[in-house]
Design an enzyme around this catalytic site. Structure first.
Site, mmCIF file in Angstrom:
data_model
loop_
_atom_site.group_PDB
_atom_site.id
_atom_site.type_symbol
_atom_site.label_atom_id
_atom_site.label_comp_id
_atom_site.label_asym_id
_atom_site.label_seq_id
_atom_site.Cartn_x
_atom_site.Cartn_y
_atom_site.Cartn_z
ATOM 1 N N SER A 138 -20.561 -21.553 -22.125
ATOM 2 C CA SER A 138 -21.475 -22.389 -22.917
ATOM 3 C C SER A 138 -22.695 -22.770 -22.080
ATOM 4 C CB SER A 138 -20.755 -23.658 -23.364
ATOM 5 O OG SER A 138 -20.451 -24.452 -22.229
ATOM 6 N N GLN A 167 0.821 -1.213 0.000
ATOM 7 C CA GLN A 167 0.000 0.000 0.000
ATOM 8 C C GLN A 167 0.859 1.270 0.000
ATOM 9 O OE1 GLN A 167 -3.367 0.547 -0.219
ATOM 10 N NE2 GLN A 167 -3.780 -1.627 -0.443
ATOM 11 N N SER A 176 14.513 0.423 1.363
ATOM 12 C CA SER A 176 13.578 1.102 0.457
ATOM 13 C C SER A 176 14.016 2.526 0.112
ATOM 14 C CB SER A 176 12.174 1.136 1.069
ATOM 15 O OG SER A 176 11.648 -0.153 1.163
ATOM 16 N N SER A 225 16.443 1.068 6.331
ATOM 17 C CA SER A 225 15.576 0.502 5.293
ATOM 18 C C SER A 225 16.221 0.462 3.905
ATOM 19 C CB SER A 225 14.279 1.310 5.205
ATOM 20 O OG SER A 225 13.507 0.848 4.134
ATOM 21 N N GLU A 253 -7.599 -20.495 -15.657
ATOM 22 C CA GLU A 253 -8.882 -20.105 -16.233
ATOM 23 C C GLU A 253 -9.751 -19.328 -15.239
ATOM 24 O OE1 GLU A 253 -10.549 -23.395 -18.515
ATOM 25 O OE2 GLU A 253 -12.372 -22.245 -18.852
ATOM 26 N N GLU A 303 -6.974 -25.689 -15.864
ATOM 27 C CA GLU A 303 -8.409 -25.785 -15.617
ATOM 28 C C GLU A 303 -8.817 -25.064 -14.336
ATOM 29 O OE1 GLU A 303 -10.238 -27.301 -18.080
ATOM 30 O OE2 GLU A 303 -11.837 -26.309 -16.970
ATOM 31 N N HIS A 341 -6.759 0.287 7.093
ATOM 32 C CA HIS A 341 -7.526 -0.859 7.599
ATOM 33 C C HIS A 341 -7.801 -0.555 9.074
ATOM 34 C CE1 HIS A 341 -8.960 -4.841 8.359
ATOM 35 N NE2 HIS A 341 -7.828 -5.389 8.749
HETATM 36 P P1 NAD Z 1 3.400 -4.590 3.625
HETATM 37 O O1 NAD Z 1 3.674 -5.775 4.452
HETATM 38 O O2 NAD Z 1 3.340 -4.748 2.154
HETATM 39 O O3 NAD Z 1 4.444 -3.420 3.827
HETATM 40 C C1 NAD Z 1 4.853 -2.895 5.008
HETATM 41 C C2 NAD Z 1 6.189 -2.186 4.861
HETATM 42 O O4 NAD Z 1 6.587 -1.824 6.168
HETATM 43 C C3 NAD Z 1 7.301 -3.073 4.297
HETATM 44 O O5 NAD Z 1 7.981 -2.329 3.305
HETATM 45 C C4 NAD Z 1 8.187 -3.358 5.499
HETATM 46 O O6 NAD Z 1 9.545 -3.435 5.160
HETATM 47 C C5 NAD Z 1 7.947 -2.161 6.383
HETATM 48 N N1 NAD Z 1 8.103 -2.435 7.827
HETATM 49 C C6 NAD Z 1 7.811 -3.574 8.487
HETATM 50 N N2 NAD Z 1 8.041 -3.424 9.805
HETATM 51 C C7 NAD Z 1 8.427 -2.142 9.992
HETATM 52 C C8 NAD Z 1 8.794 -1.371 11.128
HETATM 53 N N3 NAD Z 1 8.785 -1.897 12.353
HETATM 54 N N4 NAD Z 1 9.157 -0.067 10.938
HETATM 55 C C9 NAD Z 1 9.169 0.471 9.702
HETATM 56 N N5 NAD Z 1 8.845 -0.223 8.586
HETATM 57 C C10 NAD Z 1 8.488 -1.506 8.722
HETATM 58 O O7 NAD Z 1 2.042 -3.931 4.199
HETATM 59 P P2 NAD Z 1 0.683 -3.716 3.414
HETATM 60 O O8 NAD Z 1 0.144 -5.049 2.984
HETATM 61 O O9 NAD Z 1 0.845 -2.633 2.429
HETATM 62 O O10 NAD Z 1 -0.278 -3.227 4.595
HETATM 63 C C11 NAD Z 1 -0.257 -1.916 5.095
HETATM 64 C C12 NAD Z 1 -1.646 -1.571 5.619
HETATM 65 O O11 NAD Z 1 -2.565 -1.517 4.529
HETATM 66 C C13 NAD Z 1 -2.228 -2.572 6.599
HETATM 67 O O12 NAD Z 1 -2.986 -1.870 7.536
HETATM 68 C C14 NAD Z 1 -3.134 -3.433 5.722
HETATM 69 O O13 NAD Z 1 -4.177 -4.064 6.430
HETATM 70 C C15 NAD Z 1 -3.676 -2.372 4.791
HETATM 71 N N6 NAD Z 1 -4.179 -2.885 3.518
HETATM 72 C C16 NAD Z 1 -3.368 -3.643 2.736
HETATM 73 C C17 NAD Z 1 -3.805 -4.088 1.509
HETATM 74 C C18 NAD Z 1 -2.860 -4.816 0.574
HETATM 75 O O14 NAD Z 1 -3.156 -4.880 -0.591
HETATM 76 N N7 NAD Z 1 -1.730 -5.350 0.976
HETATM 77 C C19 NAD Z 1 -5.121 -3.780 1.084
HETATM 78 C C20 NAD Z 1 -5.938 -2.954 1.885
HETATM 79 C C21 NAD Z 1 -5.435 -2.512 3.115
HETATM 80 MG MG MG Z 2 -7.399 -7.011 4.649
HETATM 81 MG MG MG Z 3 -14.923 -25.614 -20.217
#
Ligand code: NAD
Ligand code: MG
Ligand code: MG
Length: 338
Positions: free
Chosen positions: A251, A27, A52, A50, A230, A226, A107
């Protein structure tokens, strides 16, 4: 229920505000890049160590360490894994965030299950895209977006809801539709959806179908096409026009099989189990179980993850996908970018 679109949303509520996105995961990557491309002032906050930092620089994003980024900011979007958020809130956000600033979530887990009890002098709201982070980014760059839910938990400035809508619009949600909910409703329905249908239900269905064919002596390659490949083609039809459009396209034979056999699999007993799963979520039992496992170094999660990664479906799938290079041409998930 009122669905709002970009034309109904005043993005001025986010203009002139400094936004900090904590984390550059699924996210975090999407929110920060979409905010920047929408013209907003965004900084990504990362741990000092990090890896990143390189990726944010390559993406032309401002980045800073957690403590430094929080002090000056107006809106903090907390996009760390749910189980890591409470510790980071306590040590890095609570001591530094200005009064009247906004703390935002994607979330409701931590607020709804009281893992975080926020300071009383800040706004607390949610902007929850109803789709994976990588899709929040890919749809945005294509000119569309992922629908978002917004909710307000604390409003000290009187315009927390407007800021939330503006944020949703800035990440592309206003192109697809934004609806208002509560932290409770978003948390419970999100957990239910991912457990019963989207992730848990679908993965188990695909694996069971694959196993049934392979155990009956059919080639794993056939079974993969399958039962998994698909599925996307079928879901694309549902996405475009509901189950009706899918049934229009298949179908008559497939439709007859669908209508006479589907409910032999998803039976009244399955629905009873779904209700049990929902009750565990509502009672906080699932949240406690998950938080416990996290404290236990993810022992159960890691074990289950490992077992599933080695499933024969994954092995044959990797081989077959390598023969379909177009799948990887425009990947949704590119680990080099985030
Ligand atoms: P993620 O696991 O993809 O990413 C989290 C990032 O935080 C990573 O880059 C990680 O290196 C970093 N990190 C981990 N621990 C850390 C710390 N202690 N200090 C600093 N950085 C740290 O997370 P996500 O799936 O993007 O989820 C983030 C939020 O978004 C959550 O609340 C999740 O419920 C919500 N959410 C996620 C999705 C999704 O598609 N993944 C969808 C809807 C809502
Ligand atoms: Mg979720
Ligand atoms: Mg078929």
């Amino acid at each position: 229920m009122k669905v709002k679109y970009d034309k109904d949303i005043n993005i001025k509520y986010l203009t002139d505000k400094k936004v900090v996105v904590i984390g550059y995961g699924s996210q975090g990557y999407a929110h920060s890049n979409n905010l920047k491309d929408s013209g907003f002032d965004v900084t990504v906050a990362l741990r000092e160590s990090s890896s990143s930092f390189q990726k944010t620089t390559a993406a032309d994003l401002k980045a800073n360490t957690l403590d430094n980024a929080i002090k000056e900011t107006d809106v903090v979007m907390l996009l760390l894994p749910d189980e890591k958020q409470a510790e980071v809130y306590k040590n890095h956000i609570e001591p530094h965030l200005k009064p009247n600033a906004s703390l935002a979530f994607a979330h409701g887990f931590n607020i709804h299950f009281s893992q975080i009890v926020p300071r009383k002098d800040i706004n607390v709201f949610m902007v929850a895209p109803k789709g994976p982070g990588h899709t929040v980014r890919s749809t945005f760059t294509e000119g569309s977006g992922v629908p978002c839910l917004v909710a307000v938990y604390q409003d000290v400035t009187g315009d927390a809801k407007e800021i939330a809508y503006a944020y949703a619009s800035a990440i592309g949600g206003g192109r697809a539709g934004v609806i208002e909910t509560s932290f409770k409703e978003e948390t419970e329905t999100d957990l239910f959806g991912e457990q019963a249908v989207l992730c848990g239900g679908t993965s188990a269905l695909v694996q069971a179908g694959f196993e049934t064919l392979v155990e009956a002596g059919y080639a794993p390659e056939m079974a993969y096409f399958e039962c998994l490949h698909e599925l996307k083609l079928i879901v694309d039809l549902m996405y475009e026009g509901g189950i009706n459009t899918m049934r229009y396209s298949i179908s008559n034979t497939a439709e007859y099989g669908d209508l006479t056999r589907g409910n032999r699999l998803i039976t009244e007993a399955t629905k009873q189990e779904m209700k049990k799963i929902l009750n565990e979520i509502q009672a906080g039992q699932f949240a406690n179980e998950y938080v416990e496992d996290c404290k236990n170094n993810y022992q159960r999660l890691n074990q289950l993850r490992k077992n599933n990664q080695q499933h024969p479906l994954e092995v044959v799938g990797e081989e077959l996908r390598s023969m379909m290079p177009w799948i990887k041409k425009k990947p949704l998930v590119d680990k080099a970018l985030n």
